[in-house]
Design a protein around this motif. Structure first.
Motif, PDB file in Angstrom:
ATOM      1  N   ALA A 238       8.775  -1.514  -2.773  1.00  0.00           N
ATOM      2  CA  ALA A 238       8.961  -0.420  -2.001  1.00  0.00           C
ATOM      3  C   ALA A 238       7.749   0.520  -2.541  1.00  0.00           C
ATOM      4  O   ALA A 238       7.026   1.212  -1.903  1.00  0.00           O
ATOM      5  N   CYS A 239       7.923   0.735  -3.902  1.00  0.00           N
ATOM      6  CA  CYS A 239       7.010   1.584  -4.458  1.00  0.00           C
ATOM      7  C   CYS A 239       6.557   0.826  -5.716  1.00  0.00           C
ATOM      8  O   CYS A 239       7.642   0.452  -6.523  1.00  0.00           O
ATOM      9  N   ASP A 240       5.246   0.790  -6.130  1.00  0.00           N
ATOM     10  CA  ASP A 240       5.012   0.206  -7.236  1.00  0.00           C
ATOM     11  C   ASP A 240       4.163   0.922  -8.351  1.00  0.00           C
ATOM     12  O   ASP A 240       3.009   1.264  -7.908  1.00  0.00           O
ATOM     13  N   THR A 241       4.561   0.913  -9.416  1.00  0.00           N
ATOM     14  CA  THR A 241       4.072   1.504 -10.419  1.00  0.00           C
ATOM     15  C   THR A 241       3.393   2.835 -10.171  1.00  0.00           C
ATOM     16  O   THR A 241       2.012   3.012 -10.460  1.00  0.00           O
ATOM     17  N   ILE A 242       4.242   3.726  -9.862  1.00  0.00           N
ATOM     18  CA  ILE A 242       3.711   5.056  -9.382  1.00  0.00           C
ATOM     19  C   ILE A 242       3.720   6.254 -10.817  1.00  0.00           C
ATOM     20  O   ILE A 242       4.647   6.011 -11.397  1.00  0.00           O
ATOM     21  N   ASN A 243       2.426   6.784 -10.838  1.00  0.00           N
ATOM     22  CA  ASN A 243       2.449   7.840 -11.810  1.00  0.00           C
ATOM     23  C   ASN A 243       1.823   9.177 -11.289  1.00  0.00           C
ATOM     24  O   ASN A 243       0.761   9.183 -10.465  1.00  0.00           O
ATOM     25  N   LEU A 244       2.727  10.305 -11.210  1.00  0.00           N
ATOM     26  CA  LEU A 244       2.405  11.493 -10.559  1.00  0.00           C
ATOM     27  C   LEU A 244       2.818  12.534 -11.460  1.00  0.00           C
ATOM     28  O   LEU A 244       3.725  12.546 -12.219  1.00  0.00           O
ATOM     29  N   SER A 245       2.153  13.794 -11.319  1.00  0.00           N
ATOM     30  CA  SER A 245       2.648  14.845 -12.056  1.00  0.00           C
ATOM     31  C   SER A 245       2.234  16.011 -11.290  1.00  0.00           C
ATOM     32  O   SER A 245       1.359  16.363 -10.742  1.00  0.00           O
ATOM     33  N   VAL A 246       3.430  16.766 -11.132  1.00  0.00           N
ATOM     34  CA  VAL A 246       3.489  18.172 -10.464  1.00  0.00           C
ATOM     35  C   VAL A 246       3.899  19.235 -11.363  1.00  0.00           C
ATOM     36  O   VAL A 246       4.892  18.985 -11.921  1.00  0.00           O
ATOM     37  N   GLU A 247       3.019  20.408 -11.217  1.00  0.00           N
ATOM     38  CA  GLU A 247       2.938  21.314 -12.261  1.00  0.00           C
ATOM     39  C   GLU A 247       3.416  22.621 -11.446  1.00  0.00           C
ATOM     40  O   GLU A 247       3.681  22.525 -10.194  1.00  0.00           O
ATOM     41  N   LYS A 248       4.004  23.484 -12.219  1.00  0.00           N
ATOM     42  CA  LYS A 248       4.605  24.656 -11.599  1.00  0.00           C
ATOM     43  C   LYS A 248       3.296  25.436 -11.053  1.00  0.00           C
ATOM     44  O   LYS A 248       2.130  25.261 -11.582  1.00  0.00           O
ATOM     45  N   GLY A 249       3.599  25.710  -9.711  1.00  0.00           N
ATOM     46  CA  GLY A 249       2.475  26.585  -9.062  1.00  0.00           C
ATOM     47  C   GLY A 249       1.807  25.468  -7.894  1.00  0.00           C
ATOM     48  O   GLY A 249       1.168  25.920  -7.115  1.00  0.00           O
ATOM     49  N   ASP A 250       2.213  24.445  -8.071  1.00  0.00           N
ATOM     50  CA  ASP A 250       1.687  23.370  -7.023  1.00  0.00           C
ATOM     51  C   ASP A 250       2.378  23.232  -5.663  1.00  0.00           C
ATOM     52  O   ASP A 250       3.577  23.271  -5.626  1.00  0.00           O
ATOM     53  N   ILE A 251       1.463  23.194  -4.855  1.00  0.00           N
ATOM     54  CA  ILE A 251       2.129  22.812  -3.402  1.00  0.00           C
ATOM     55  C   ILE A 251       1.345  21.419  -3.132  1.00  0.00           C
ATOM     56  O   ILE A 251       0.316  21.340  -2.977  1.00  0.00           O
ATOM     57  N   TYR A 252       2.100  20.373  -3.364  1.00  0.00           N
ATOM     58  CA  TYR A 252       1.628  18.895  -3.383  1.00  0.00           C
ATOM     59  C   TYR A 252       1.914  18.238  -2.156  1.00  0.00           C
ATOM     60  O   TYR A 252       3.100  18.007  -1.908  1.00  0.00           O
ATOM     61  N   ALA A 253       1.013  17.728  -1.660  1.00  0.00           N
ATOM     62  CA  ALA A 253       1.604  16.929  -0.297  1.00  0.00           C
ATOM     63  C   ALA A 253       1.309  15.385  -0.696  1.00  0.00           C
ATOM     64  O   ALA A 253       0.463  14.965  -1.391  1.00  0.00           O
ATOM     65  N   PHE A 254       2.339  14.728   0.082  1.00  0.00           N
ATOM     66  CA  PHE A 254       2.499  13.277  -0.304  1.00  0.00           C
ATOM     67  C   PHE A 254       2.399  12.431   1.031  1.00  0.00           C
ATOM     68  O   PHE A 254       3.243  12.959   1.939  1.00  0.00           O
ATOM     69  N   ILE A 255       1.208  11.835   1.267  1.00  0.00           N
ATOM     70  CA  ILE A 255       0.787  11.234   2.542  1.00  0.00           C
ATOM     71  C   ILE A 255       0.807   9.915   2.510  1.00  0.00           C
ATOM     72  O   ILE A 255       0.543   9.240   1.524  1.00  0.00           O
ATOM     73  N   GLY A 256       1.370   9.381   3.847  1.00  0.00           N
ATOM     74  CA  GLY A 256       0.967   7.782   3.724  1.00  0.00           C
ATOM     75  C   GLY A 256       1.632   7.585   5.101  1.00  0.00           C
ATOM     76  O   GLY A 256       2.466   8.204   5.907  1.00  0.00           O
ATOM     77  N   HIS A 257       1.404   6.352   5.609  1.00  0.00           N
ATOM     78  CA  HIS A 257       1.941   5.738   6.975  1.00  0.00           C
ATOM     79  C   HIS A 257       3.455   5.580   6.985  1.00  0.00           C
ATOM     80  O   HIS A 257       4.188   5.502   5.600  1.00  0.00           O
ATOM     81  N   ASN A 258       4.184   5.472   8.072  1.00  0.00           N
ATOM     82  CA  ASN A 258       5.519   5.016   8.108  1.00  0.00           C
ATOM     83  C   ASN A 258       5.967   3.803   7.213  1.00  0.00           C
ATOM     84  O   ASN A 258       4.950   2.465   7.368  1.00  0.00           O
TER      85      ASN A 258
END
Length: 241
Positions: free
Chosen positions: A17-37
């Motif tokens: 369902a999720c495949d080898t995801i690498n992400l980094s969210v830092e303090k102060g970020d407003i981070y959008a995560f976008i995708g189809h249903n």
């Protein structure tokens, strides 16, 4: 603040369902995560929150692993699902007190924040009514207030604007900006691409469980709109499949 390291999740042991995801969210970020249903957005959010286990990789919040130190992670986060299924037999104030008790909030501080936010979102007059009588939008407001009163370091939200009236949506966006100015981080999924483009400093787009683009919002979209980029990326990856 949030580190997602080689994360993968499968429900059947075969297809990821999720495949080898690498992400980094830092303090102060407003981070959008976008995708189809069905792209994997909710799966990842639930894994960060400790609701879903996963097979590969790790997820760290403020250096703590959700696998090894789940309570330390949960002390630092608030998770708001897309469908606020909350205890319908409780009244609104009982629910907020329940959340405040879990996070061991000082009595005076909780009363101050509950009064402030229920007035702001205009649900103060129904706090003594049972949640069963609340509309979807009212429940969404209640869950948001429950997140606000314990002042989390990391907000995780799944389609937070669904069901909110225009005034509440405006207030939530203002609160996002206020919270990150004080060092929090916000990671949320949305289908409202215009909001993501205007509000978020970072964006990640997921397609069939894989990240197809990630980075600073303006660098990612360049001279396009986020909506146009999103559609182009979907079409490109469909052609390759």
């Amino acid at each position: 603040m949030l580190e997602i390291i080689n994360y993968s999740k499968s429900y059947d042991g075969k297809k990821k369902a999720c495949d080898t995801i690498n992400l980094s969210v830092e303090k102060g970020d407003i981070y959008a995560f976008i995708g189809h249903n069905g792209a994997g957005k909710t799966t990842l959010l639930k894994s960060i929150a400790g609701i879903l286990s996963f097979e590969e990789g790790d997820i760290l919040v403020d250096g703590y692993s959700i696998k090894k130190a789940p309570l330390e992670v949960k002390k630092r986060i608030a998770y708001i699902p897309d469908n606020p299924d909350i205890y319908e037999s409780l009244t609104g104030i009982q629910y907020l007190d329940f959340i405040a008790n879990i996070f061991k909030l000082d009595e005076d501080r909780r009363r101050q924040l509950i009064r402030e936010y229920t007035n702001l979102f205009e649900i103060d007059h129904v706090l003594n009514d049972t949640i069963a009588s609340y509309s979807h939008g009212m429940r969404q407001k209640l869950v948001i207030i429950g997140a606000l009163i314990h002042e989390p370091e990391l907000w995780l939200l799944d389609e937070p604007f669904v069901g909110l009236d225009p005034k509440a949506s405006y207030l939530l966006k203002k609160i996002f900006k206020d919270r990150v100015s004080k060092g929090s981080a916000i990671f949320f999924s949305t289908h409202v691409l215009e909001v993501a483009e205007k509000l978020c400093n970072k964006v990640a787009i997921i397609k069939q469980g894989k990240i197809v683009t990630v980075g600073d919002t303006q660098k990612v979209i360049q001279d396009k709109s986020l909506e146009k980029l999103f559609m182009e990326l979907l079409e490109h990856h469909e052609d390759l499949s």
